[in-house]
Design a protein around this motif. Structure first.
Motif, mmCIF file in Angstrom:
data_model
loop_
_atom_site.group_PDB
_atom_site.id
_atom_site.type_symbol
_atom_site.label_atom_id
_atom_site.label_comp_id
_atom_site.label_asym_id
_atom_site.label_seq_id
_atom_site.Cartn_x
_atom_site.Cartn_y
_atom_site.Cartn_z
ATOM 1 N N ALA A 1 0.830 -1.207 0.000
ATOM 2 C CA ALA A 1 0.000 0.000 0.000
ATOM 3 C C ALA A 1 0.862 1.254 0.000
ATOM 4 O O ALA A 1 0.540 2.248 -0.671
ATOM 5 C CB ALA A 1 -0.935 -0.008 1.211
ATOM 6 N N ASP A 2 1.963 1.222 0.734
ATOM 7 C CA ASP A 2 2.841 2.396 0.791
ATOM 8 C C ASP A 2 3.493 2.665 -0.557
ATOM 9 O O ASP A 2 3.644 3.824 -0.968
ATOM 10 C CB ASP A 2 3.911 2.181 1.863
ATOM 11 N N VAL A 3 3.879 1.604 -1.265
ATOM 12 C CA VAL A 3 4.463 1.786 -2.606
ATOM 13 C C VAL A 3 3.470 2.483 -3.526
ATOM 14 O O VAL A 3 3.822 3.435 -4.240
ATOM 15 C CB VAL A 3 4.898 0.434 -3.190
ATOM 16 N N LEU A 4 2.233 2.042 -3.511
ATOM 17 C CA LEU A 4 1.212 2.667 -4.358
ATOM 18 C C LEU A 4 0.966 4.105 -3.939
ATOM 19 O O LEU A 4 0.789 5.001 -4.787
ATOM 20 C CB LEU A 4 -0.088 1.863 -4.280
ATOM 21 N N ARG A 5 0.964 4.352 -2.654
ATOM 22 C CA ARG A 5 0.728 5.705 -2.145
ATOM 23 C C ARG A 5 1.865 6.649 -2.555
ATOM 24 O O ARG A 5 1.631 7.781 -2.996
ATOM 25 C CB ARG A 5 0.582 5.652 -0.634
ATOM 26 N N ARG A 6 3.113 6.181 -2.421
ATOM 27 C CA ARG A 6 4.261 7.039 -2.723
ATOM 28 C C ARG A 6 4.439 7.280 -4.215
ATOM 29 O O ARG A 6 4.826 8.360 -4.635
ATOM 30 C CB ARG A 6 5.541 6.430 -2.147
ATOM 31 N N HIS A 7 4.156 6.269 -5.033
ATOM 32 C CA HIS A 7 4.406 6.392 -6.474
ATOM 33 C C HIS A 7 3.207 6.937 -7.241
ATOM 34 O O HIS A 7 3.389 7.457 -8.344
ATOM 35 C CB HIS A 7 4.839 5.038 -7.041
ATOM 36 N N GLY A 8 2.038 6.796 -6.688
ATOM 37 C CA GLY A 8 0.868 7.393 -7.324
ATOM 38 C C GLY A 8 0.085 6.436 -8.195
ATOM 39 O O GLY A 8 0.609 5.404 -8.655
ATOM 40 N N PRO A 9 -1.183 6.780 -8.486
ATOM 41 C CA PRO A 9 -2.092 5.865 -9.197
ATOM 42 C C PRO A 9 -1.762 5.656 -10.667
ATOM 43 O O PRO A 9 -2.241 4.688 -11.269
ATOM 44 C CB PRO A 9 -3.457 6.536 -9.024
ATOM 45 N N ASP A 10 -0.959 6.537 -11.255
ATOM 46 C CA ASP A 10 -0.612 6.384 -12.667
ATOM 47 C C ASP A 10 0.802 5.850 -12.875
ATOM 48 O O ASP A 10 1.286 5.798 -14.006
ATOM 49 C CB ASP A 10 -0.748 7.736 -13.379
ATOM 50 N N SER A 11 1.447 5.455 -11.804
ATOM 51 C CA SER A 11 2.834 4.997 -11.884
ATOM 52 C C SER A 11 2.918 3.589 -12.473
ATOM 53 O O SER A 11 1.929 2.839 -12.475
ATOM 54 C CB SER A 11 3.455 4.987 -10.488
ATOM 55 N N PRO A 12 4.090 3.207 -12.975
ATOM 56 C CA PRO A 12 4.264 1.822 -13.425
ATOM 57 C C PRO A 12 3.944 0.810 -12.335
ATOM 58 O O PRO A 12 3.383 -0.259 -12.620
ATOM 59 C CB PRO A 12 5.739 1.769 -13.826
ATOM 60 N N ASN A 13 4.282 1.123 -11.096
ATOM 61 C CA ASN A 13 3.966 0.195 -10.000
ATOM 62 C C ASN A 13 2.465 -0.007 -9.862
ATOM 63 O O ASN A 13 2.001 -1.128 -9.624
ATOM 64 C CB ASN A 13 4.544 0.726 -8.687
ATOM 65 N N ALA A 14 1.711 1.062 -10.005
ATOM 66 C CA ALA A 14 0.255 0.943 -9.906
ATOM 67 C C ALA A 14 -0.310 0.175 -11.095
ATOM 68 O O ALA A 14 -1.220 -0.650 -10.946
ATOM 69 C CB ALA A 14 -0.370 2.327 -9.815
#
Length: 222
Positions: free
Chosen positions: A168-181
């Motif tokens: 959850a923290d990775v998604l929060r830090r990188h944002g909803p449009d990031s490659p991780n998301a």
């Protein structure tokens, strides 16, 4: 310190894992990580804690594989070092540097593929480049799982966390449009599976990992 300085002062153990005691490999990996990341906060705190976590959970892998697991934990994020930045994808930048400097192929492959990096590479259009580091043991199995477990149960600032909190923290830090998301629907299940499998192996081995902490009793800055 510059990447050139690090390369000059921390050469890989000559001959790789086959001819060098595991302690030499781990010590060299720690020195190189320190050279490249010590001035990057909280990246350095995270790195140290992941290495401690890997050492504590090394019972999940065969004895002969424990040095490469801990060395990979020290080196998994070296691609964030400014002097190593090439394509801007830290697993690939780190692995390319290690292969070019003569570190063991399996070690570089573990860095390339840690924590499901292949899913983010696909979104970034870097699958072909990352595939240069393909190694079956870095893609699946006990060592790959244990490295992912160590990385994904330690927060960005070096605290032991639940895998769901980490994701959850990775998604929060990188944002909803990031490659991780954009790859989370694939990467998330992979990470959870690696953590579960490692915890199962540790239970079967009767090994309970100690909490990750900074070496020498130091606490990361908050």
């Amino acid at each position: 310190m510059s990447g050139d300085h690090a390369l000059a002062t921390v050469p890989p153990p000559a001959g790789g894992l086959a001819t060098h005691p595991g302690g030499d490999l781990v010590a060299a990996a720690e020195r190189l990580a320190r050279e490249l990341l010590e001035d990057l906060h909280p990246r350095w705190e995270h790195t140290r804690a992941v290495a401690a976590r890997a050492a504590a959970g090394a019972g999940a892998v065969a004895p002969q594989d424990r040095p490469v697991l801990v060395a990979a934990a020290w080196l998994h994020d070296v691609g964030y070092a400014p002097d190593l930045r090439a394509v801007g994808f830290h697993p690939l930048d780190g692995a390319d540097h290690l292969r070019g400097a003569g570190w063991p192929r399996l070690l570089a492959s573990l860095v390339a593929h840690h924590s499901g990096a292949r899913f983010a590479a696909q979104v970034r259009g870097l699958t072909g480049a990352l595939s240069a580091h393909d190694d079956p043991r870095a893609l699946a199995g006990a060592i790959a799982d244990a490295l992912t477990w160590a990385d994904q149960t330690v927060s960005a600032d070096g605290e032991v966390v639940d895998v769901e909190e980490r994701l959850a923290d990775v998604l929060r830090r990188h944002g909803p449009d990031s490659p991780n998301a954009r790859c989370h629907h694939l990467r998330g299940p992979y990470v959870r599976g690696a953590v579960r499998r490692t915890q199962d192996r540790l239970r079967r081995a009767g090994a309970v990992p100690a909490p990750a902490s900074a070496p020498d009793g130091e606490r990361p800055p908050r």
